[in-house]
Design a protein around this motif. Structure first.
Motif, PDB file in Angstrom:
ATOM      1  N   SER A  66      -2.544 -34.690-100.031  1.00  0.00           N
ATOM      2  CA  SER A  66      -2.765 -36.127 -99.795  1.00  0.00           C
ATOM      3  C   SER A  66      -3.909 -36.339 -98.809  1.00  0.00           C
ATOM      4  O   SER A  66      -4.746 -37.218 -99.008  1.00  0.00           O
ATOM      5  N   LYS A  94      -6.409 -34.304 -98.290  1.00  0.00           N
ATOM      6  CA  LYS A  94      -7.651 -33.948 -98.983  1.00  0.00           C
ATOM      7  C   LYS A  94      -8.123 -35.115 -99.856  1.00  0.00           C
ATOM      8  O   LYS A  94      -9.310 -35.429 -99.901  1.00  0.00           O
ATOM      9  N   GLN A  95      -7.177 -35.738-100.560  1.00  0.00           N
ATOM     10  CA  GLN A  95      -7.526 -36.877-101.404  1.00  0.00           C
ATOM     11  C   GLN A  95      -8.051 -38.037-100.560  1.00  0.00           C
ATOM     12  O   GLN A  95      -9.013 -38.718-100.946  1.00  0.00           O
ATOM     13  N   ILE A  96      -7.444 -38.269 -99.415  1.00  0.00           N
ATOM     14  CA  ILE A  96      -7.906 -39.342 -98.518  1.00  0.00           C
ATOM     15  C   ILE A  96      -9.314 -39.033 -98.042  1.00  0.00           C
ATOM     16  O   ILE A  96     -10.174 -39.925 -97.987  1.00  0.00           O
ATOM     17  N   GLU A  97      -9.585 -37.773 -97.711  1.00  0.00           N
ATOM     18  CA  GLU A  97     -10.933 -37.387 -97.275  1.00  0.00           C
ATOM     19  C   GLU A  97     -11.951 -37.613 -98.390  1.00  0.00           C
ATOM     20  O   GLU A  97     -13.048 -38.128 -98.145  1.00  0.00           O
ATOM     21  N   LYS A  98     -11.583 -37.255 -99.637  1.00  0.00           N
ATOM     22  CA  LYS A  98     -12.480 -37.478-100.770  1.00  0.00           C
ATOM     23  C   LYS A  98     -12.751 -38.970-100.954  1.00  0.00           C
ATOM     24  O   LYS A  98     -13.882 -39.384-101.217  1.00  0.00           O
ATOM     25  N   ILE A  99     -11.721 -39.765-100.817  1.00  0.00           N
ATOM     26  CA  ILE A  99     -11.876 -41.217-100.954  1.00  0.00           C
ATOM     27  C   ILE A  99     -12.805 -41.753 -99.868  1.00  0.00           C
ATOM     28  O   ILE A  99     -13.668 -42.597-100.135  1.00  0.00           O
ATOM     29  N   ASN A 100     -12.660 -41.246 -98.645  1.00  0.00           N
ATOM     30  CA  ASN A 100     -13.547 -41.686 -97.552  1.00  0.00           C
ATOM     31  C   ASN A 100     -14.999 -41.321 -97.834  1.00  0.00           C
ATOM     32  O   ASN A 100     -15.905 -42.124 -97.585  1.00  0.00           O
ATOM     33  N   GLU A 120     -16.395 -40.871-100.814  1.00  0.00           N
ATOM     34  CA  GLU A 120     -16.851 -41.748-101.893  1.00  0.00           C
ATOM     35  C   GLU A 120     -17.097 -43.162-101.373  1.00  0.00           C
ATOM     36  O   GLU A 120     -18.047 -43.828-101.787  1.00  0.00           O
ATOM     37  N   HIS A 121     -16.261 -43.608-100.461  1.00  0.00           N
ATOM     38  CA  HIS A 121     -16.439 -44.938 -99.867  1.00  0.00           C
ATOM     39  C   HIS A 121     -17.766 -45.001 -99.114  1.00  0.00           C
ATOM     40  O   HIS A 121     -18.501 -45.995 -99.231  1.00  0.00           O
ATOM     41  N   GLN A 122     -18.084 -43.962 -98.343  1.00  0.00           N
ATOM     42  CA  GLN A 122     -19.348 -43.927 -97.611  1.00  0.00           C
ATOM     43  C   GLN A 122     -20.533 -43.959 -98.572  1.00  0.00           C
ATOM     44  O   GLN A 122     -21.507 -44.679 -98.349  1.00  0.00           O
ATOM     45  N   THR A 150     -20.570 -45.218-101.567  1.00  0.00           N
ATOM     46  CA  THR A 150     -20.598 -46.562-102.155  1.00  0.00           C
ATOM     47  C   THR A 150     -21.215 -47.558-101.184  1.00  0.00           C
ATOM     48  O   THR A 150     -22.019 -48.408-101.592  1.00  0.00           O
TER      49      THR A 150
END
Length: 162
Positions: free
Chosen positions: A60, A62-68, A70-72, A74
């Motif tokens: 979880s 790791k997924q949050i880090e990936k989302i962060n 991708e957010h940066q 974007t």
């Protein structure tokens, strides 16, 4: 006197019984809450042990880090897009006029196109019997460095006020 002793003993017994019933009710209520909590815990832990629960938590994160990340990315793209939008021509002013009085109709025009900082150009096309003449004049932050005709000034004002 014996009657007083029985009366006060009777009062103590009733008090103890009432307190016992209150504690029994509270105990039953707490037991029900505990059972409900244990059922939720069992449902949560179903098929999991301490090792794979730890793995699930790590996954979880790791997924949050990936989302962060991708957010940066974007946000950078959004900032670039906003910068590009600001440099696109957003304001328009056009004035049609009769450049040469011997010809009928307003076939000549001055077209002004500006970005958000009032930088752009004025395109002036004069239509005559012998041909058409087209001129372009640069506008920087609302100022022209070439002399503007009346129609060009009017087109610039329309664009800046649009």
């Amino acid at each position: 006197m014996i009657q007083e002793i029985f009366s006060s003993a009777y009062t103590y017994i009733i008090t103890v019984v009432v307190m016992f019933l209150i504690f029994l009710i509270l105990y039953i209520k707490q037991s029900m809450k505990l059972n409900k909590l244990m059922k939720k815990y069992d449902k949560f832990m179903k098929g999991k042990n301490a090792e794979n629960l730890d793995g699930a938590i790590r996954e979880s994160f790791k997924q949050i880090e990936k989302i962060n990340v991708e957010h940066q990315k974007t946000m950078i793209k959004v900032e670039e897009s906003v910068h590009r939008i600001n440099s696109v021509f957003q304001k328009l002013g056009i004035v049609k006029y009769n450049a040469f009085k011997e010809m009928g109709g307003n076939l000549s025009f001055a077209l002004c196109m500006l970005d958000s900082e009032n930088t752009g150009f004025i395109l002036n096309t004069m239509h005559g019997r012998e041909g058409s003449y087209t001129y372009i004049k640069e506008i920087i932050k609302g100022e022209a460095y070439a002399t503007l005709g009346e129609e060009e000034k009017e087109a610039l004002e329309k664009a800046m006020n649009s």
